[in-house]
Design a protein around this motif. Structure first.
Motif, short mmCIF file in Angstrom:
data_model
loop_
_atom_site.label_atom_id
_atom_site.label_comp_id
_atom_site.label_asym_id
_atom_site.label_seq_id
_atom_site.Cartn_x
_atom_site.Cartn_y
_atom_site.Cartn_z
N PHE A 137 40.63 48.24 36.09
CA PHE A 137 41.80 47.40 36.31
C PHE A 137 41.71 46.02 35.66
O PHE A 137 42.65 45.25 35.69
CB PHE A 137 42.05 47.22 37.82
N LYS A 138 40.52 45.70 35.12
CA LYS A 138 40.29 44.38 34.51
C LYS A 138 40.43 43.24 35.55
O LYS A 138 40.80 42.12 35.21
CB LYS A 138 41.26 44.13 33.34
N SER A 139 40.15 43.55 36.80
CA SER A 139 40.17 42.55 37.87
C SER A 139 39.17 42.97 38.94
O SER A 139 38.74 44.13 38.97
CB SER A 139 41.56 42.41 38.49
N ASP A 140 38.80 42.04 39.81
CA ASP A 140 37.76 42.33 40.82
C ASP A 140 38.23 43.33 41.86
O ASP A 140 37.41 44.08 42.41
CB ASP A 140 37.34 41.03 41.51
N PHE A 141 39.51 43.35 42.17
CA PHE A 141 40.02 44.25 43.21
C PHE A 141 41.29 44.92 42.74
O PHE A 141 42.09 44.34 42.01
CB PHE A 141 40.30 43.46 44.50
N PHE A 142 41.43 46.16 43.15
CA PHE A 142 42.65 46.90 42.79
C PHE A 142 43.81 46.48 43.68
O PHE A 142 43.62 45.83 44.69
CB PHE A 142 42.44 48.42 42.90
#
Length: 319
Positions: A314-319
């Motif tokens: 997702f290119k982020s720490d959390f979905f």
């Protein structure tokens, strides 16, 4: 969930039976004085509900009266920490964890209610089903629900009413229809409004619990409740907080920094955890436990492998 320290089997039974619970003497005299002193300092900021559109009850009903309620907000940003302390107070945290679960969060902005003698109450509202409006009567209301599963109570929206003056029998103020959090039928319109023969219903079934300054009353918003006109010769003062489980939200106060950009900076770590936006504890939520006053609340960790995978996907720490 294991039983929380400070919560007794008798209290769980009474909340499940009635839909509300009074915790006697939850706050000390000094704490009540500090809260009232802060209100005195900001009282001039209170906004009266003086227009017809803002009135909470019909004038000629069991809940109506000529005088109006005054609403005061913004307490989380005040210099005093008296109201921020209530977010994770050791006398109330066990109940908040019990009724909303670990990671309980503030859902609405806190509100102080001020009423002079002869001011109106509030028509009955809340409940697990939509009201009898002739259109969608009795429809399941997912926003306001109470459940108890395998001995574990849960409520989607929990109110905490902090009483700052005495409300003896007949004083008016908060009233509740006991057991209505489990109702299977909508409240008839005239019962809710207290109009006509609904005044008989209000007199018999809308119970006004007797409380003293320092008592804290918890109730599920799924419990039908309201307020009777205030009859005492002194000002009614009540601080109202509403809490939700970690991943539930009704209000949007968290999107506006809880009323001020410096609110979080004024909070302790335990208080800040209660002001987190809604998301599940599985996603590394910081949780304030039933002791309430721990300096550093616990974080529910998530594995580094899962976090690295999510970041790759997702290119982020959390979905």
């Amino acid at each position: 969930m294991a039983s929380c320290r400070g919560m007794t089997a008798e209290e769980r039974y009474l909340f499940d039976l009635n839909g509300y619970l009074v915790v006697r003497g939850a706050l000390s005299g000094d704490e009540v004085r500090a809260l009232n002193a802060a209100i005195d300092e900001h009282k001039h900021e209170a906004i009266p509900r003086s227009s017809e559109a803002l009135r909470n009850a019909g004038r000629d009903t069991a809940f109506g009266e000529r005088g109006v309620r005054r609403d005061l907000g913004g307490m989380l940003s005040w210099e005093t920490d008296a109201f921020r302390q209530l977010l994770a107070h050791p006398s109330v945290a066990p109940y908040l964890v019990e009724f909303c679960g670990e990671g309980y969060r503030l859902d609405h902005q806190p509100l102080v209610l001020l009423q002079d003698s002869g001011s109106e109450g509030f028509a009955l509202h809340g409940g697990p089903l939509s009201g009898d409006d002739g259109v969608s009567a009795g429809v399941f209301n997912p926003e306001l629900q109470y459940r108890c599963v395998n001995g574990q109570p849960w409520t989607s929206l929990l109110a905490m009413a902090v009483h700052l003056v005495d409300a003896p029998e007949g004083a008016g103020g908060f009233c509740v229809v006991r057991g209505s959090h489990k109702a299977n039928f909508a409240v008839p319109v005239h019962f809710a409004s207290g109009d006509g023969d609904g005044s008989d219903f209000a007199a018999e079934f809308a119970c006004q619990p007797q409380t003293r300054a320092g008592d804290v009353l918890f109730f599920s918003e799924a419990t039908v409740h309201g307020a009777k006109p205030w009859r005492q010769d002194y000002e009614r003062r009540l601080a109202l907080y509403r809490f939700a489980p970690a991943n539930f939200a009704y209000g949007r106060g968290y999107l506006a920094d809880w009323g001020g950009p410096d609110v979080l900076d004024k909070c302790t770590p335990a208080q800040r955890a209660v002001l987190e936006p809604p998301f599940a504890p599985r996603l590394e939520r910081t949780v304030t436990n039933a002791l309430g006053d721990l300096g550093q609340p616990r974080v529910k960790p998530r594995s580094s492998e899962k976090k690295e995978h999510d970041k790759a996907v997702f290119k982020s720490d959390f979905f």
